[in-house]
Design an enzyme around this catalytic site. Structure first.
Site, PDB file in Angstrom:
ATOM      1  N   ASP A 171       0.856  -1.194   0.000  1.00 13.51           N
ATOM      2  CA  ASP A 171       0.000   0.000   0.000  1.00 13.51           C
ATOM      3  C   ASP A 171       0.893   1.245   0.000  1.00 13.51           C
ATOM      4  O   ASP A 171       2.004   1.187  -0.521  1.00 13.51           O
ATOM      5  CB  ASP A 171      -0.956  -0.065   1.197  1.00 13.51           C
ATOM      6  CG  ASP A 171      -2.257   0.680   0.939  1.00 13.51           C
ATOM      7  OD1 ASP A 171      -2.187   1.873   0.591  1.00 13.51           O
ATOM      8  OD2 ASP A 171      -3.339   0.092   1.091  1.00 13.51           O
ATOM      9  N   HIS A 194       2.249   2.141  -3.171  1.00 16.29           N
ATOM     10  CA  HIS A 194       1.350   3.126  -3.762  1.00 16.29           C
ATOM     11  C   HIS A 194       1.914   4.546  -3.700  1.00 16.29           C
ATOM     12  O   HIS A 194       1.202   5.503  -3.946  1.00 16.29           O
ATOM     13  CB  HIS A 194      -0.032   3.062  -3.095  1.00 16.29           C
ATOM     14  CG  HIS A 194      -0.759   1.772  -3.367  1.00 16.29           C
ATOM     15  ND1 HIS A 194      -2.023   1.519  -2.914  1.00 16.29           N
ATOM     16  CD2 HIS A 194      -0.382   0.654  -4.044  1.00 16.29           C
ATOM     17  CE1 HIS A 194      -2.397   0.308  -3.316  1.00 16.29           C
ATOM     18  NE2 HIS A 194      -1.410  -0.233  -3.989  1.00 16.29           N
TER      19      HIS A 194
END
Ligand SMILES: *[C@@H]1O[C@H](CO)[C@@H](O)[C@H](O)[C@H]1NC(C)=O
Ligand SMILES: *[C@@H]1O[C@H](CO)[C@@H](O)[C@H](O)[C@H]1NC(C)=O
Ligand SMILES: *[C@@H]1O[C@H](CO)[C@@H](O)[C@H](O)[C@H]1NC(C)=O
Ligand SMILES: *[C@@H]1O[C@H](CO)[C@@H](O)[C@H](O)[C@H]1NC(C)=O
Ligand SMILES: *[C@@H]1O[C@H](CO)[C@@H](O)[C@H](O)[C@H]1NC(C)=O
Ligand SMILES: *[C@@H]1O[C@H](CO)[C@@H](O)[C@H](O)[C@H]1NC(C)=O
Length: 348
Positions: A171, A194
């Protein structure tokens, strides 16, 4: 018990995890106030439980209300996330949360050095309500497809430095919630992951502002985003200001530069009581950002209709599309300026 004794000792103390061995540790609360500087010297590996019974809860290690904390050593926090990720059903609605590996709450002056966090069940580090925090030479690793394994999440904290660190996870590498102030990120490798995210913001009323975040001399390798600022499409008001992104290298990043004030995954914002994003984003400088974009749209600056972005500066941008054709940019509801070479051609 070692923590309790070291914490109670006048003048502080050291809790040592020896280098020989792997130590199974069930979820633990390490609480202050202590009587001096307390140091967790981690030379060996700490192993989280793989038992389903411990796949829920707020955190594995929670540090709470300590002044002067050091966490260091070449040891590792082995979160055993691979045994718990199948229980993460948060993509499909309300769910039980998995524990964060290390949660720092209400800590003043903390230094985290040389530590490794591997395969957290949820996020690796969470910093909330802290002042004067330094991460130096921290290694964070989880597979690209592991769910919600954010690297370092910061909120309601002032004076945070993250430097010389490697974050490769599923993430956000680093994310910022409301109330993040005076943050300095230098020499960080992010990817996979991310990227670095400010937000999502504006879901709740009275969120404190975000002010003064600098990211410099860092690289993003194969990440979803580079630098992202994200507010819910229907969000309560607050201000995000004084952000500087300088000397960043992007390697095949999907969206190297993105402001998205229209964030609404799975229509999750549709029952908010406001109709547009009321978050003001201002004084944001992007300087010397170069490399490649995996998508043609390399620069997205999509701001709020009611409080347009102000003082956005693009200086010396060189982001080539890793494909056929030239990279592009879009601007909406934004005031700012561009100087120096611009690839994609600036829409400001
Ligand atoms: C970090 O690791 C390096 C290399 O082993 C060592 O020289 C340094 O003293 C360590 N720093 C801390 C604060 O433990
Ligand atoms: C950084 O930490 C790693 C362990 O994760 C260690 O091997 C290395 O020597 C450290 N580097 C420095 C410069 O302290
Ligand atoms: C951020 O850290 C870098 C490297 O340590 C330093 O040169 C710079 O002055 C710091 N910036 C701020 C605003 O603290
Ligand atoms: C911007 O943020 C930095 C910390 O990153 C701080 O030192 C500086 O005073 C802030 N500038 C303004 C105008 O608020
Ligand atoms: C372009 O994308 C491919 C994968 O699609 C990747 O292997 C390659 O490293 C990328 N090249 C650059 C310069 O980013
Ligand atoms: C930008 O945001 C508007 C809503 O304000 C939305 O309709 C539009 O699709 C967005 N554009 C892009 C390219 O994301």
């Amino acid at each position: 018990m070692a923590w309790r004794d070291a914490c109670a000792n006048k003048g502080g103390g050291v809790v040592l995890v020896p280098s020989i061995g792997r130590f199974l540790v069930l979820p633990v609360l390490l609480q202050g106030p202590c009587n001096g500087l307390i140091q967790l010297q981690i030379n060996g590996d700490l192993l989280a439980s793989s038992d389903k019974a411990f796949a829920t809860g707020y955190s594995w290690f929670k540090f709470y209300r300590v002044t002067n904390l050091v966490i260091q050593g070449l040891g590792r926090f082995l979160g055993q996330g691979e045994t718990a990720w199948p229980y993460n059903t948060c993509k499909h609605g309300p769910c039980t949360r998995l524990p964060i590996t290390i949660s720092l709450q209400s800590i003043d002056i903390v230094r985290i050095t040389n530590i490794t966090s591997l395969n957290s069940k949820l996020g690796h580090f969470k910093v909330h309500g802290c002042n004067d925090v330094v991460f130096d030479n921290v290694t964070v690793i989880a597979p690209e497809d592991s769910p919600n394994t954010d690297g370092i999440h910061i909120s309601k904290s002032t004076g945070v430095t993250i430097m010389n660190s490697i974050i490769a996870t599923g993430d956000d590498c680093i994310s910022f919630g409301p109330g993040s102030k005076d943050v300095n990120i230098t020499n960080v490798h992010c990817g996979p992951g991310h990227g670095i995210s400010i937000g999502s913001l504006g879901k709740y009323q009275n969120e404190p502002n975000i002010d003064g975040i600098t990211v410099r001399d860092s690289k993003f390798v194969g990440t979803k985003n580079g630098i992202q600022i994200k507010t819910w499409s229907k969000s309560y008001s607050s201000v995000v200001s004084n952000l500087t992104f300088v000397n960043l290298k992007m390697y095949n990043v999907e969206s190297p530069i993105i402001i998205n004030q229209n964030y609404c995954p799975h229509n999750a914002c549709n029952n908010n009581k406001v109709s547009v994003s009321r978050i003001q984003i201002k004084d944001v400088k992007y300087e010397n950002i170069r490399g490649t974009s995996a998508k043609q749209l390399a620069v997205t600056l999509n701001c709020s209709q009611v409080v347009p972005c102000q003082g956005i500066v693009l200086n010396n941008i060189n982001l080539a599309f890793n494909g056929t054709g030239s990279s592009t940019s879009i601007c909406q509801n934004i005031k700012g300026s561009a100087s120096g070479p611009q690839l994609p051609p600036s829409c400001l």
